[in-house]
Design an enzyme around this catalytic site. Structure first.
Site, PDB file in Angstrom:
ATOM      1  CB  ALA A 344       2.187  -7.445 -12.719  1.00  0.00           C
ATOM      2  CG  MET A 345       8.351  -9.973  -8.607  1.00  0.00           C
ATOM      3  SD  MET A 345       6.818 -10.909  -7.572  1.00  0.00           S
ATOM      4  CE  MET A 345       7.554 -10.691  -6.270  1.00  0.00           C
ATOM      5  CG  ASN A 347       9.942  -7.580  -7.944  1.00  0.00           C
ATOM      6  OD1 ASN A 347      10.167  -8.353  -7.741  1.00  0.00           O
ATOM      7  ND2 ASN A 347       9.658  -7.006  -9.579  1.00  0.00           N
ATOM      8  CG  HIS A 379      -2.792  -8.155  -8.046  1.00  0.00           C
ATOM      9  ND1 HIS A 379      -3.645  -8.639  -7.999  1.00  0.00           N
ATOM     10  CD2 HIS A 379      -1.378  -8.733  -7.630  1.00  0.00           C
ATOM     11  CE1 HIS A 379      -3.091 -10.030  -6.850  1.00  0.00           C
ATOM     12  NE2 HIS A 379      -2.445  -9.916  -7.368  1.00  0.00           N
ATOM     13  CD  GLU A 380       1.573  -7.643  -9.373  1.00  0.00           C
ATOM     14  OE1 GLU A 380       1.965  -8.143  -8.152  1.00  0.00           O
ATOM     15  OE2 GLU A 380       1.161  -8.195  -9.825  1.00  0.00           O
ATOM     16  CG  HIS A 383       1.148  -7.775  -2.921  1.00  0.00           C
ATOM     17  ND1 HIS A 383       0.667  -8.637  -2.613  1.00  0.00           N
ATOM     18  CD2 HIS A 383       1.171  -7.876  -4.780  1.00  0.00           C
ATOM     19  CE1 HIS A 383       0.031  -9.471  -3.426  1.00  0.00           C
ATOM     20  NE2 HIS A 383       0.107  -9.814  -4.610  1.00  0.00           N
ATOM     21  CD  GLU A 402      -0.031 -13.345  -4.968  1.00  0.00           C
ATOM     22  OE1 GLU A 402      -1.134 -11.850  -5.182  1.00  0.00           O
ATOM     23  OE2 GLU A 402       0.907 -12.542  -4.592  1.00  0.00           O
TER      24      GLU A 402
END
Ligand SMILES: *[C@@H]1O[C@H](CO)[C@@H](O)[C@H](O)[C@H]1NC(C)=O
Ligand SMILES: *[C@@H]1O[C@H](CO)[C@@H](O)[C@H](O)[C@H]1NC(C)=O
Ligand SMILES: *[C@@H]1O[C@H](CO)[C@@H](O)[C@H](O)[C@H]1NC(C)=O
Ligand SMILES: *[C@@H]1O[C@H](CO)[C@@H](O)[C@H](O)[C@H]1NC(C)=O
Length: 955
Positions: A344-345, A347, A379-380, A383, A402
């Site tokens: 996953a990212m 953005n 987690h994402e 961020h 991270e």
């Protein structure tokens, strides 16, 4: 970026104990992961420790003369805002290429006098204006220098603009360009993903910018500290939707649609995202915040996005409280993509996922799938603040970004699913995992100097287990010794101070230090920075040894191989400030600081347990008397210790034994109380450690005794679940009970617990009689398929093959493919091996992993070894140079090798195929020889003792 390897979580290592049958799934998992990593150039690793170490940086950094030969941008220019317009074409052009076109206008300021503009650009074809790649104009009164020449530098990925005179300090300028790029299927930058829905081939244009791919989408100052505002416009066809970081604002036109987006907040290029697709979505609103989940239309129609939508609101709410900062954006989009490189990212405002990390099918997905969705989302979303709102200045501090998200993901997930006790899972999935890697002499420190990380390959290397899991473990330790309220207070002050800006890791230490100073009653023996430096600037961790007879307490750098040589010096001589929470005969004691205090007051009568709740990142050893007291406590009243401490006592003991600090039998004795253990975490910890024994002994006379011992230990657990599930008719309610049920059935069947085989066979038979109606619960499918095929014959196998060919669900196909390797019939295994080289039967991408499943099976191992040896040149030709994880093939096949004869065979194989070569398996072959040698040595030293112990304990 999210961790990519959640696959191996929660799968029930009971499967590992399927001795004669093959333990396909685990291999399946580690392979799935390794494939990912291979594609991913060393994104965070799972149990595979290879690739998690970094090459030692060269000590004399070479500084090139020309600014465009350096990988870091000069500090003379900073961007303010961009207007970016992108137009991806979802049909190929006349040359058969998928392309996108774009325009970009970037407003920048000159902050140091220069006549040079350097901006990142990669694989873009520029439209020229009077022979130059760009147009330059001024936005103020300052004169605009003429462009002398422009050129591209491929190596450093720059577009360079040489001006005929200097820019004026402080004045704003505008750089304009038009460009064309390929919308390739390379998963980098702006790329294309393809899938088929209802028989129709569909294309998605999507993006992955982290770490250095934004420059492949449009010319930009592509470093995390070069934050700017982005005004994004996407041109696309009617019937599709365009998404980006901000809220959209559609202008319908003919024949194209133009979607503009609200200006973004000030942000880094690596968290930009652009997507064009015909996906569907579901939506909810929380305090005026729009939350949407996007996926293929069919997946949305099947309600596979519902669970993600359900947990997103609570998780965002949790972080708003925890960080004491409101969600910084006007919307939250999350999207599941058919082709996606990482897990996953993050953005900002548009998080991208692989489908398995966001979608959950209540009918077909397992409870492990559900946990994965929750933790990856958590987690994402962590961020969105930590990482996106406040961003580390450079990639050398990636571990903080991270590691932080890898720690707090458990807190967010716990808020969304309070009944799961998920905070405990960090012990299995991060702490114990990274202990294994960080105990090697070849490990490396968390923190690196900014100058050591420059080019994209060095940046990529930062995404590894040490950064994610050790980062999580030491931050958790920090939060534990400061206490959570103090940690959260410092964090909130850090986020508020640096919002929309950039930091270095010591900024966080400073704000935590201030929080300590503003909280009466909190005392730490050194500053946050001094304590943490020892954990972040030197590699490894200590084993703390407590002698309860004298109260003496000592620490030593823990190395798994006592003969290994550490050639990396440390300014702290491998000593740490260790916060030790501990208890004495059930009573919690005051926290003890090692290297600060001198000894404990102990009498040698009480039992002592140090590192309660595994809140510190270290292992513990005791004098034998205390070990005996702890073991007897486990046998009489194991619940006197917390679940994770039970798991840790086992894991510490097995690892201390591997390091020859304690006897092997002492480690084995920690498993005796398991006949009373009902909890998943200690069982899982024990099974992971016992797996090595099974591999080493499942072809020797030790195995009978080992099996008998396991049978004795697992029987009560099996009976427990039989009752709990009303004779296997219900799913256990507890989250981890569901995982442990998988362990119980898997082990019980493999060691011959009565009733297990019949149970599995009856389920599988029911399915065979009515293939349209699978009665097996998704949690248990892998275990049941594997065992039923192991116990069955050609009918069971052929049925699985038919189901494999018919299924449209990728996860079901992969379960079946691994289960078919579980058969004990050599002819079926050989036939299956033949299938692996027939692409009409097994897809080429699955060949090497299927061979490894077969090799995991003790019957299949020699067959696979012969098969591969006999066809080495063909296999090498076909797979040795591709993207397949070729090294794992050698790795997987040789895992059990532990005899002199096997060592000779291996050496001969190396000789015989020297002319063919070993490609990406070259290192794996060397390691296999080394590991086989080590296994021979371990067996020689331990076999008699282990046999004696299992024999005595199994009667
Ligand atoms: C971006 O859009 C905002 C609002 O429309 C505008 O004020 C700003 O000038 C734009 N930025 C650029 C670089 O044109
Ligand atoms: C950016 O786009 C906005 C909206 O189209 C326009 O008003 C503005 O002038 C553009 N800015 C630049 C610098 O081109
Ligand atoms: C960019 O230009 C090169 C050289 O002319 C050409 O080979 C390449 O195909 C172009 N890229 C695209 C996406 O058209
Ligand atoms: C999502 O929440 C709703 C309402 O609480 C509930 O009915 C539904 O079962 C949940 N869906 C999933 C997949 O958990």
């Amino acid at each position: 970026m999210g961790k990519v390897y959640y696959v191996s979580k929660n799968m029930g290592l009971g499967m590992l104990i399927l001795a004669v049958t093959a333990l396909a799934i685990i291999i399946a998992l580690s392979i799935a992961y390794d494939k990912e990593r291979a594609k991913n150039q060393g994104k965070p690793g799972d149990e595979a420790s290879e690739g998690t170490t970094m090459p030692t940086p060269s000590t004399t950094p070479f500084t090139p003369k020309e600014p465009w030969d350096r990988y870091r941008l000069p500090d003379s220019i900073i961007p303010v805002a961009y207007n970016v317009t992108l137009w991806p074409r979802l049909e190929p052009n006349t040359d058969g290429l998928y392309v996108f076109t774009g325009q970009s206008a970037v407003v920048f300021k000159c902050v140091k006098e220069t006549d040079l503009i350097i901006i990142h650009a990669r694989k873009l074809n520029f439209t020229t204006f009077l022979g130059h790649h760009v147009k330059l104009s001024g936005l103020g009164d300052a004169t605009v220098p003429a462009i002398q020449k422009t050129w591209l530098v491929e190596k450093t990925e720059y577009l360079v603009i040489q001006l005929s005179s200097r820019l004026t300090m402080g004045a704003p300028y505008l750089l304009y360009s038009e460009f064309l790029g390929e919308l390739a299927d390379d998963l980098e930058g702006f790329y294309r993903s393809e899938y088929t829905e209802d028989g129709v081939k569909k294309i998605v244009a999507t993006s992955q910018m982290q770490a250095t791919y934004a420059r492949k989408t449009f010319p930009c100052f592509d470093e995390p500290a070069m934050k700017a505002v982005f005004n994004v416009t996407i041109i696309h066809k009617p019937g599709t939707v365009a998404l980006s970081n901000g809220k959209e604002n559609v202008i319908d036109g003919v024949p194209v649609k133009v979607t503009t987006f609200e200006p973004t907040e000030r942000m880094s290029t690596y968290v930009l995202a652009f997507i064009v697709t015909d996906f569907g979505y579901i939506q909810s609103n929380q305090n005026n915040l729009m939350i949407r989940i996007w996926a293929k239309r069919n997946a949305i129609a099947d309600q596979q996005g519902d669970y993600a939508l359900n947990v997103t609101g609570p998780i965002l709410q949790f972080y708003e409280q925890y960080y004491n900062t409101t969600y910084p954006l006007s919307k939250s989009d999350q999207i599941a993509l058919p082709d996606f490189n990482a897990g996953a990212m993050e953005n900002w405002g548009l998080v991208t996922y692989r489908e398995t990390a966001l979608l959950f099918d209540p009918m077909l997905s397992s409870t492990g799938n559900k946990e994965r969705v929750t933790t990856v989302i958590s987690h994402e979303l962590a961020h969105m603040w930590f990482g996106n709102l406040v961003t580390l200045r450079w990639w050398n501090d990636l571990w903080l970004n991270e590691g932080f998200a890898s720690y707090v993901e458990y807190l967010g997930a716990d808020y969304a699913e309070p009944s799961w006790n998920i905070k405990d899972h960090i012990i299995l999935y991060d702490v114990q995992k990274v202990f294994a890697v960080d105990a090697l002499a070849s490990s490396h420190p968390l923190s690196r100097q900014e100058e050591e990380v420059n080019d994209p390959a060095q940046i990529s290397e930062m995404f590894n287990t040490i950064s994610y899991s050790k980062g999580a473990a030491v931050l958790r330790m920090l939060s534990e010794f400061l206490t959570e309220p103090v940690f959260a207070r410092g964090l909130s002050s850090y986020l508020n101070t640096f919002a929309f800006g950039n930091t270095v890791y010591t900024d966080l230490w400073d704000h935590l230090q201030q929080a300590v100073e503003h909280t009466p009653g909190i005392h730490i023996p050194h500053s946050v920075q001094d304590i943490m430096n020892r954990w972040t600037l030197q590699m490894g961790f200590p084993v703390v040894t407590i002698d309860t007879r004298t109260g003496s307490i000592a620490q030593k750098h823990f190395l798994l191989d006592p003969d290994s040589v550490v050639d990396r010096p440390s300014q702290f001589n491998y000593t740490w400030f260790v916060p030790i929470k501990w208890m004495k005969t059930g009573v919690e004691q005051q926290q003890y600081w090692l290297l600060h205090e001198t000894g404990m007051t102990l009498s040698g009568e009480d039992w002592v347990l140090a590192n309660t709740n595994v809140s510190g990142y270290f292992r513990v050893n005791y004098d034998l008397g205390n070990w005996d007291r702890l073991l007897s406590l486990l046998n009489t009243d194991h619940q006197a210790l917390s679940v994770i401490n039970r798991a840790q006592v086992i894991d510490d003991a097995f690892n201390l034994a591997r390091a020859k600090i304690i006897n092997t039998t002492l480690a084995l004795r920690t498993t005796k109380y398991l006949s009373k253990e009902r909890n998943y975490i200690p069982w899982e910890s024990a099974l992971r450690n016992l797996d090595y024994y099974i591999l080493m002994f499942d072809r020797t006379e030790v195995y009978g005794a080992l099996q008998a011992y396991l049978k004795k230990q697992i029987q009560p657990l099996f009976d427990h679940f039989k009752i709990l599930t009303a004779n296997w008719t219900k799913v256990p309610e507890g989250h981890t009970d569901q995982y442990n049920e998988i362990n119980a059935i898997g082990i019980a069947c493999s060691v011959g617990v009565e009733g297990c085989r019949e149970l599995i066979n009856s389920w599988y038979r029911q399915w065979m009689e009515n293939p349209g109606q699978n009665p097996i619960h998704p949690n248990l499918k892998s275990t049941v398929y594997c065992n039923a095929i192991a116990f069955g014959g050609v009918q069971e196998w052929d049925f699985a093959w038919r189901m494999f060919k018919n299924t449209t669900l990728a996860s079901e196909a992969s379960r079946l493919r691994s289960a078919m390797a579980c058969t004990k019939a050599p002819w079926l295994l050989n036939r299956y091996l033949d299938y692996t080289l027939d692409p009409t039967k097994i897809r080429k991408q699955d060949t090497t992993s299927t061979i490894q499943y077969i090799a995991r099976n003790v019957v299949g191992m020699p067959l696979a070894w012969n098969f591969v040896r006999a066809r080495w040149s063909y296999i090498f030709e076909q797979f040795g140079k591709g993207s397949f994880s070729f090294a794992n093939l050698v790795n997987g096949i040789t895992k059990r090798f532990s005899s002199e004869f096997e060592l000779q065979e291996l050496k001969k194989f190396k000789e015989d195929n020297f002319h063919v070569g070993f490609g990406s398996a070259t290192m794996a072959l060397e390691q296999a020889i080394e590991k086989t040698t080590a296994n021979i040595k371990w067996l020689t030293e331990n076999k008699a003792e282990v046999l004696k112990w299992f024999t005595e304990e199994s009667t």
